[in-house]
Design a protein around this motif. Structure first.
Motif, PDB file in Angstrom:
ATOM      1  N   ASN A  75       0.824  -1.211   0.000  1.00  0.00           N
ATOM      2  CA  ASN A  75       0.000   0.000   0.000  1.00  0.00           C
ATOM      3  C   ASN A  75       0.863   1.268   0.000  1.00  0.00           C
ATOM      4  N   TYR A  76       1.920   1.239  -0.806  1.00  0.00           N
ATOM      5  CA  TYR A  76       2.826   2.383  -0.968  1.00  0.00           C
ATOM      6  C   TYR A  76       2.486   3.097  -2.281  1.00  0.00           C
ATOM      7  N   ILE A  77       2.985   4.317  -2.422  1.00  0.00           N
ATOM      8  CA  ILE A  77       2.883   5.019  -3.705  1.00  0.00           C
ATOM      9  C   ILE A  77       3.862   4.324  -4.658  1.00  0.00           C
ATOM     10  N   TYR A  78       3.539   4.304  -5.963  1.00  0.00           N
ATOM     11  CA  TYR A  78       4.474   3.763  -6.953  1.00  0.00           C
ATOM     12  C   TYR A  78       4.848   4.884  -7.923  1.00  0.00           C
ATOM     13  N   CYS A  79       6.118   5.016  -8.218  1.00  0.00           N
ATOM     14  CA  CYS A  79       6.538   6.025  -9.206  1.00  0.00           C
ATOM     15  C   CYS A  79       7.463   5.409 -10.246  1.00  0.00           C
ATOM     16  N   ASP A  80       7.016   5.479 -11.505  1.00  0.00           N
ATOM     17  CA  ASP A  80       7.744   4.943 -12.656  1.00  0.00           C
ATOM     18  C   ASP A  80       8.548   6.098 -13.272  1.00  0.00           C
ATOM     19  N   THR A  81       9.822   6.222 -12.888  1.00  0.00           N
ATOM     20  CA  THR A  81      10.596   7.383 -13.361  1.00  0.00           C
ATOM     21  C   THR A  81      10.940   7.268 -14.850  1.00  0.00           C
ATOM     22  N   GLY A  82      10.986   6.017 -15.356  1.00  0.00           N
ATOM     23  CA  GLY A  82      11.238   5.843 -16.793  1.00  0.00           C
ATOM     24  C   GLY A  82      10.128   6.499 -17.605  1.00  0.00           C
ATOM     25  N   ALA A  83       8.890   6.405 -17.092  1.00  0.00           N
ATOM     26  CA  ALA A  83       7.749   7.014 -17.787  1.00  0.00           C
ATOM     27  C   ALA A  83       7.943   8.529 -17.869  1.00  0.00           C
ATOM     28  N   MET A  84       8.600   9.108 -16.865  1.00  0.00           N
ATOM     29  CA  MET A  84       8.811  10.558 -16.864  1.00  0.00           C
ATOM     30  C   MET A  84       9.789  10.952 -17.984  1.00  0.00           C
ATOM     31  N   TYR A  85      10.883  10.204 -18.117  1.00  0.00           N
ATOM     32  CA  TYR A  85      11.842  10.505 -19.201  1.00  0.00           C
ATOM     33  C   TYR A  85      11.215  10.233 -20.566  1.00  0.00           C
ATOM     34  N   ARG A  86      10.384   9.200 -20.617  1.00  0.00           N
ATOM     35  CA  ARG A  86       9.691   8.908 -21.870  1.00  0.00           C
ATOM     36  C   ARG A  86       8.722  10.048 -22.224  1.00  0.00           C
ATOM     37  N   ALA A  87       8.051  10.588 -21.207  1.00  0.00           N
ATOM     38  CA  ALA A  87       7.084  11.666 -21.450  1.00  0.00           C
ATOM     39  C   ALA A  87       7.796  12.924 -21.966  1.00  0.00           C
ATOM     40  N   VAL A  88       8.969  13.212 -21.411  1.00  0.00           N
ATOM     41  CA  VAL A  88       9.737  14.380 -21.880  1.00  0.00           C
ATOM     42  C   VAL A  88      10.133  14.158 -23.344  1.00  0.00           C
ATOM     43  N   THR A  89      10.556  12.930 -23.647  1.00  0.00           N
ATOM     44  CA  THR A  89      10.975  12.607 -25.020  1.00  0.00           C
ATOM     45  C   THR A  89       9.809  12.755 -25.992  1.00  0.00           C
ATOM     46  N   TYR A  90       8.653  12.248 -25.571  1.00  0.00           N
ATOM     47  CA  TYR A  90       7.461  12.342 -26.415  1.00  0.00           C
ATOM     48  C   TYR A  90       7.127  13.820 -26.703  1.00  0.00           C
ATOM     49  N   ALA A  91       7.156  14.619 -25.647  1.00  0.00           N
ATOM     50  CA  ALA A  91       6.808  16.041 -25.814  1.00  0.00           C
ATOM     51  C   ALA A  91       7.818  16.750 -26.716  1.00  0.00           C
ATOM     52  N   ALA A  92       9.089  16.420 -26.569  1.00  0.00           N
ATOM     53  CA  ALA A  92      10.123  17.061 -27.393  1.00  0.00           C
ATOM     54  C   ALA A  92       9.944  16.668 -28.860  1.00  0.00           C
ATOM     55  N   LEU A  93       9.642  15.395 -29.099  1.00  0.00           N
ATOM     56  CA  LEU A  93       9.419  14.937 -30.483  1.00  0.00           C
ATOM     57  C   LEU A  93       8.218  15.663 -31.081  1.00  0.00           C
ATOM     58  N   LYS A  94       7.166  15.786 -30.283  1.00  0.00           N
ATOM     59  CA  LYS A  94       5.929  16.430 -30.752  1.00  0.00           C
ATOM     60  C   LYS A  94       6.185  17.891 -31.109  1.00  0.00           C
ATOM     61  N   GLN A  95       7.035  18.540 -30.310  1.00  0.00           N
ATOM     62  CA  GLN A  95       7.304  19.967 -30.544  1.00  0.00           C
ATOM     63  C   GLN A  95       8.460  20.192 -31.511  1.00  0.00           C
ATOM     64  N   GLY A  96       9.017  19.095 -32.019  1.00  0.00           N
ATOM     65  CA  GLY A  96      10.096  19.207 -32.995  1.00  0.00           C
ATOM     66  C   GLY A  96      11.393  19.755 -32.428  1.00  0.00           C
ATOM     67  N   ILE A  97      11.634  19.510 -31.153  1.00  0.00           N
ATOM     68  CA  ILE A  97      12.852  19.999 -30.497  1.00  0.00           C
ATOM     69  C   ILE A  97      13.990  18.991 -30.712  1.00  0.00           C
ATOM     70  N   ILE A 142       3.967   6.857 -25.071  1.00  0.00           N
ATOM     71  CA  ILE A 142       5.351   6.903 -24.581  1.00  0.00           C
ATOM     72  C   ILE A 142       6.044   5.538 -24.657  1.00  0.00           C
ATOM     73  N   ARG A 143       5.291   4.483 -25.002  1.00  0.00           N
ATOM     74  CA  ARG A 143       5.889   3.146 -25.150  1.00  0.00           C
ATOM     75  C   ARG A 143       6.199   2.832 -26.610  1.00  0.00           C
ATOM     76  N   LEU A 144       5.884   3.746 -27.538  1.00  0.00           N
ATOM     77  CA  LEU A 144       6.125   3.483 -28.960  1.00  0.00           C
ATOM     78  C   LEU A 144       7.626   3.438 -29.238  1.00  0.00           C
ATOM     79  N   PRO A 145       8.036   2.618 -30.244  1.00  0.00           N
ATOM     80  CA  PRO A 145       9.460   2.466 -30.549  1.00  0.00           C
ATOM     81  C   PRO A 145      10.168   3.809 -30.803  1.00  0.00           C
ATOM     82  N   GLU A 146       9.466   4.753 -31.392  1.00  0.00           N
ATOM     83  CA  GLU A 146      10.052   6.065 -31.697  1.00  0.00           C
ATOM     84  C   GLU A 146      10.570   6.731 -30.407  1.00  0.00           C
ATOM     85  N   VAL A 147       9.809   6.557 -29.331  1.00  0.00           N
ATOM     86  CA  VAL A 147      10.211   7.124 -28.034  1.00  0.00           C
ATOM     87  C   VAL A 147      11.296   6.237 -27.398  1.00  0.00           C
TER      88      VAL A 147
END
Ligand code: CDP
Ligand code: CDP
Length: 221
Positions: A25-47, A86-91
């Motif tokens: 009954n602890y909180i769970y935090c997937d930090t890989g998802a956070m780096y994946r989310a940043v990558t997704y956003a950067a790809l979307k914004q063409g950075i 964020i799980r797509l191969p591109e990310v």
């Protein structure tokens, strides 16, 4: 109590971390998802994914939320549900470039430490035991052979209707492990006080039970 679970790609970290958190009954935090989310956003914004300065600017208005849901928590970025994207191969194939950028690491580390400040937590990633939560009471370093990790990914892909050869998966895993272990800031490495757990021949339940045993042992001492 803080539980840090680190290890290379597809070692089973997020699967077992989630189950351990549920049992305790602890909180769970997937930090890989956070780096994946940043990558997704950067790809979307063409950075450009190695442009630290522009990534830092993007992070000024980067709202990331984990929303509890069944069967898996949702990852929401600036109001958009990116859980599956964020799980797509591109990310997956470009995340290591983004996660090596200094401003990205700094910002994500702060946010992860803020999340951990909310209470008992199981956090998984690459640098949790070494950098994010160096004071974590129990640290596990999960490993498995490259072949076994590729088999696990292969089965997961098949269940999602994705066709990828074993050779490609093994190459992708090796490449990502190499990049994550050789970056300058917070590379993937076993903390000196982490317990090494080789899961090559263990199923998910067996790994979860072992981790719960380690936690029990810690509590006894
Ligand atoms: O689940 P999988 O092993 O595919 O990777 P992940 O845990 O989702 O992490 C994706 C990527 O994020 C890793 O390959 C690292 O480049 C990065 N990462 C990191 O740098 N530090 C962390 N604490 C977690 C992930
Ligand atoms: O988070 P990480 O990349 O370390 O791995 P994961 O995404 O949790 O697990 C990768 C795949 O391996 C998933 O499909 C899990 O169900 C599977 N797995 C397994 O078959 N046996 C284990 N002992 C651990 C995970």
């Amino acid at each position: 109590m803080q539980i840090a679970i680190d290890g290379p790609a597809s070692a089973g970290k997020s699967t077992v971390a989630k189950l351990v958190a549920k049992r305790l009954n602890y909180i769970y935090c997937d930090t890989g998802a956070m780096y994946r989310a940043v990558t997704y956003a950067a790809l979307k914004q063409g950075i450009a994914l190695d442009n630290d300065k522009v990534l830092a600017e993007m992070l000024n208005s980067f709202e990331l939320k984990f929303v509890p849901a069944d069967p898996e928590q949702l990852v929401i970025v600036n109001g958009e549900d990116v859980t599956k994207k964020i799980r797509l191969p591109e990310v997956t194939n470009q995340v290591s470039l983004v996660s090596a950028q200094p401003s990205v690491r700094k910002e994500m580390t702060h946010r992860q430490q803020d999340i951990a400040a909310a209470g008992a937590i199981v956090m998984d990633g690459r640098d949790i035991g070494t950098t994010v939560l160096p004071q974590a009471e129990v640290k596990i370093f999960l490993v498995a052979s490259v072949h076994e990790r590729a088999v696990r990914r292969y089965k997961e892909n098949v269940s999602k209707g994705i066709e990828t050869s074993m050779a490609t998966l093994e190459d992708e895993i090796k490449t990502r492990d190499y990049k994550d272990s050789h970056r300058e800031i917070s590379p993937l490495t076993q903390a000196s006080d982490a317990i090494l757990l080789d899961t090559t021949s263990l199923n998910i339940t067996e790994v979860v039970e072992k981790i719960l045993e380690f936690i029990e042992e810690y509590e006894k001492n």
